[in-house]
Design a protein around this motif. Structure first.
Motif, mmCIF file in Angstrom:
data_model
loop_
_atom_site.group_PDB
_atom_site.id
_atom_site.type_symbol
_atom_site.label_atom_id
_atom_site.label_comp_id
_atom_site.label_asym_id
_atom_site.label_seq_id
_atom_site.Cartn_x
_atom_site.Cartn_y
_atom_site.Cartn_z
ATOM 1 N N PRO A 1 -4.063 -5.449 -10.318
ATOM 2 C CA PRO A 1 -4.749 -6.734 -10.146
ATOM 3 C C PRO A 1 -4.820 -7.560 -11.433
ATOM 4 O O PRO A 1 -4.693 -8.797 -11.392
ATOM 5 C CB PRO A 1 -6.158 -6.327 -9.684
ATOM 6 C CG PRO A 1 -5.960 -4.990 -9.042
ATOM 7 C CD PRO A 1 -4.882 -4.317 -9.830
ATOM 8 N N THR B 1 -4.573 -6.645 -3.656
ATOM 9 C CA THR B 1 -4.217 -7.762 -4.544
ATOM 10 C C THR B 1 -3.256 -8.709 -3.846
ATOM 11 O O THR B 1 -3.444 -9.935 -3.866
ATOM 12 C CB THR B 1 -3.566 -7.242 -5.840
ATOM 13 O OG1 THR B 1 -4.499 -6.403 -6.520
ATOM 14 C CG2 THR B 1 -3.169 -8.400 -6.747
ATOM 15 N N ASP C 1 -1.699 1.953 -10.383
ATOM 16 C CA ASP C 1 -2.158 1.014 -9.356
ATOM 17 C C ASP C 1 -3.444 0.292 -9.748
ATOM 18 O O ASP C 1 -3.611 -0.891 -9.434
ATOM 19 C CB ASP C 1 -2.347 1.782 -8.041
ATOM 20 C CG ASP C 1 -2.815 0.893 -6.914
ATOM 21 O OD1 ASP C 1 -2.143 -0.118 -6.645
ATOM 22 O OD2 ASP C 1 -3.858 1.201 -6.301
ATOM 23 N N ARG C 2 -4.351 0.949 -10.443
ATOM 24 C CA ARG C 2 -5.647 0.339 -10.724
ATOM 25 C C ARG C 2 -5.545 -0.873 -11.643
ATOM 26 O O ARG C 2 -6.437 -1.719 -11.703
ATOM 27 C CB ARG C 2 -6.610 1.373 -11.315
ATOM 28 C CG ARG C 2 -6.248 1.872 -12.696
ATOM 29 C CD ARG C 2 -7.277 2.912 -13.174
ATOM 30 N NE ARG C 2 -6.997 3.401 -14.505
ATOM 31 C CZ ARG C 2 -6.144 4.364 -14.798
ATOM 32 N NH1 ARG C 2 -5.452 4.955 -13.811
ATOM 33 N NH2 ARG C 2 -5.957 4.762 -16.042
ATOM 34 N N LYS D 1 0.830 -1.203 0.000
ATOM 35 C CA LYS D 1 0.000 0.000 0.000
ATOM 36 C C LYS D 1 0.862 1.250 0.000
ATOM 37 O O LYS D 1 0.599 2.206 -0.751
ATOM 38 C CB LYS D 1 -0.921 -0.005 1.224
ATOM 39 C CG LYS D 1 -1.897 1.168 1.267
ATOM 40 C CD LYS D 1 -2.813 1.042 2.475
ATOM 41 C CE LYS D 1 -3.846 2.151 2.498
ATOM 42 N NZ LYS D 1 -4.756 2.024 3.672
ATOM 43 N N LYS E 1 -3.538 1.260 -2.940
ATOM 44 C CA LYS E 1 -4.510 0.379 -2.296
ATOM 45 C C LYS E 1 -4.821 -0.864 -3.119
ATOM 46 O O LYS E 1 -4.986 -1.964 -2.574
ATOM 47 C CB LYS E 1 -5.799 1.151 -2.010
ATOM 48 C CG LYS E 1 -6.783 0.353 -1.160
ATOM 49 C CD LYS E 1 -7.999 1.188 -0.778
ATOM 50 C CE LYS E 1 -8.953 0.382 0.088
ATOM 51 N NZ LYS E 1 -10.148 1.163 0.495
ATOM 52 N N ASN E 2 -4.934 -0.732 -4.441
ATOM 53 C CA ASN E 2 -5.264 -1.890 -5.277
ATOM 54 C C ASN E 2 -4.169 -2.955 -5.218
ATOM 55 O O ASN E 2 -4.451 -4.160 -5.149
ATOM 56 C CB ASN E 2 -5.490 -1.458 -6.729
ATOM 57 C CG ASN E 2 -6.798 -0.724 -6.911
ATOM 58 O OD1 ASN E 2 -7.815 -1.074 -6.328
ATOM 59 N ND2 ASN E 2 -6.789 0.329 -7.715
ATOM 60 N N SER E 3 -2.914 -2.518 -5.240
ATOM 61 C CA SER E 3 -1.791 -3.455 -5.133
ATOM 62 C C SER E 3 -1.806 -4.134 -3.768
ATOM 63 O O SER E 3 -1.543 -5.339 -3.644
ATOM 64 C CB SER E 3 -0.469 -2.710 -5.328
ATOM 65 O OG SER E 3 -0.422 -2.092 -6.591
#
Length: 479
Positions: free
Chosen positions: A429, A118, A425-426, A108, A113-115
């Motif tokens: 995933p 994931t 980041d988005r 993070k 946050k997405n990473s």
């Protein structure tokens, strides 16, 4: 062995675990459950981690596999030792500096946050499947040794087993695990030592003669230089390094124990001494493997076709009550030392990473206990699903697929530590899902595509490399 004797042994063992749980969980709170208040003695953690790292799969499989691949597994262990050095010198300082509860919090701060979600998500999936698979094997042994004699169905065996694990972990969490792992490691190593002594006695050999027999055996061959073989030294050694980093250094289950040590220096000392203990423990298992096959040859015993059944078959039917008892204790200890810590790590990761429980004071302890119950039920259902498949090759394939999920974790952490590049980041995933899929396809078609080359453990490196390439393509342009 008498079913009543089996029941008495297992019941006594669990009473010991419950006694340890009672002592260690007094006055416990979420900090105790997640980090043991960072007061664990490093030597206790180091010794306990031996049993957790060997696991029930290793306890059964490594001695039996000696008949198929000799001591080539030791090449992998050489790589493990190098991997543990990297963990001690690179990852431990990072995690202590950031004062992490869940190691995925690093993602993070590094990517976003997405990473972060994931990384935690991949851990939750792989650890759920892995813990279920290991406990599934232990439950099968208990079913054959005891529950079948009373017509008790397998699902009851699993329910009783997983409930007992929940019972001694739900209060003290990782603090209890650190202490129970010590007991479990002791039983695991005792089982191997007594099995070796029983075989030496049957073969009328002393310890020195036994060592000479192992040295002279064709089954004690260590190195494989055939480049096409999945046991080739260079492939196996490199895989040992990266698998250790991924499945130990980047696994909340293992690192949570290291992070209970009082400070960085003690955690590093723990890793170094654990790696030495792990190496010599593995030598014991390999030595036992040679002796099992020598014993069967000497006594003209027809062994089961599956190598995983060799040690259980001889221990329970040929070595007498003492060896049978310690074997049962060993397999239960090996399976539970990995399953109980996995259950605690899953609870920790979900509470910290998904629910962000650290920011919530009210009801946080109740939430943690509900999550703990939830993962207990989930592991129960996954084990029942494994049994319903009724096909060991399918179950093994599912377990192997779970192993592919560590590639993206290795790629994420490697990219984060070795570069300063920011990513979009988005999209992370999608890259982390695509990498293991492509790796799996490559693994299945390697022999046809690459002139007979077969991937072994090193497919993890390919998986991680694909993740790094994908992250490189997601460069955001921010420094």
């Amino acid at each position: 062995m008498s079913p009543i004797l089996v029941f008495g042994v297992i019941a006594t063992y669990f009473l010991l675990l419950l006694g340890i749980s009672y002592v260690t969980s007094r006055g416990s709170d979420n900090a105790t459950f997640f980090t043991a208040n960072r007061q664990s003695p490093w030597y206790l953690v180091a010794f306990g981690m031996v049993g957790a790292s060997l696991s029930g799969v290793t306890f059964i499989s490594v001695p039996g596999e000696v008949g198929n691949t000799a001591w080539t597994y030791l090449q992998f262990v050489f790589g493990n030792i190098v991997g543990y050095v990297v963990i001690a010198l690179v990852l431990i300082p990072l995690f202590y500096k950031m004062n992490l509860v869940s190691i995925y919090e690093y993602l993070k701060s590094r990517f976003g946050k997405n990473s972060y979600l994931t990384g935690a998500g991949f851990f939750l999936v792989s650890q759920t499947i892995g813990a279920s698979f290991r406990l599934f094997l232990a439950a099968l042994v208990l079913q054959l040794a005891f529950f079948d004699n009373f017509g008790i169905p397998f699902w009851v065996t699993v329910l009783v087993t997983i409930s007992l694990i929940w019972l001694y972990t739900f209060r003290g969490g990782i603090k209890t695990i650190v202490w129970t792992d010590t007991l479990q490691t002791s039983f695991l190593l005792l089982a191997v030592l007594i099995s070796i002594l029983v075989i030496l006695d049957h073969l009328s050999l002393d310890m020195v003669s036994g060592v000479k027999m192992i040295q002279q055996s064709d089954l004690s061959r260590v190195f494989d230089w055939n480049w096409k073989s999945d046991r080739n030294f260079f492939k196996t050694f490199l895989a040992g390094i990266f698998i250790t980093i991924a499945m130990n250094g980047l696994d909340q289950n293992v690192m949570q124990k290291n992070l209970t040590c009082r400070n960085q220096k003690e955690a590093q000392k723990n890793i170094f001494w654990f790696s030495v203990s792990f190496f010599f423990s593995t030598l014991l298992f390999l030595a036992l493997g040679v002796m099992l096959y020598q014993y069967a040859f000497d006594q003209q015993i027809v062994l089961p076709e599956r190598s995983d059944e060799v040690y259980p078959f001889l221990a329970l039917h040929e070595f007498g009550n003492l060896a049978g008892i310690v074997f049962l204790l060993g397999i239960v200890a090996a399976a539970f030392s990995s399953a109980d810590s996995a259950l605690t790590a899953l609870t920790t990761s979900f509470c910290v990473d998904i629910l962000d429980i650290q920011k919530k004071e009210k009801g946080s302890k109740k939430t943690r206990m509900l999550v703990h119950i939830g993962f207990t039920l989930l592991i129960f259902l996954v084990i029942i699903a494994f049994n319903a498949l009724n096909d060991s090759s399918v179950v093994s394939a599912v377990f192997k697929v779970a192993g592919f999920t560590y590639g993206p974790l290795l790629g994420l952490f490697a990219f984060g530590l070795l570069s300063k590049t920011q990513v979009k980041d988005r999209w992370v995933p999608y890259i982390c899902i695509l990498a293991p899929i492509v790796s799996f396809i490559i693994d299945r078609n390697a022999a046809e595509w690459f002139g007979g080359y077969q991937f072994g453990f090193e497919i993890l490196i390919v998986n991680a490399a694909l993740t790094v390439i994908g992250l490189k393509l997601l460069k955001s342009g921010k420094a």
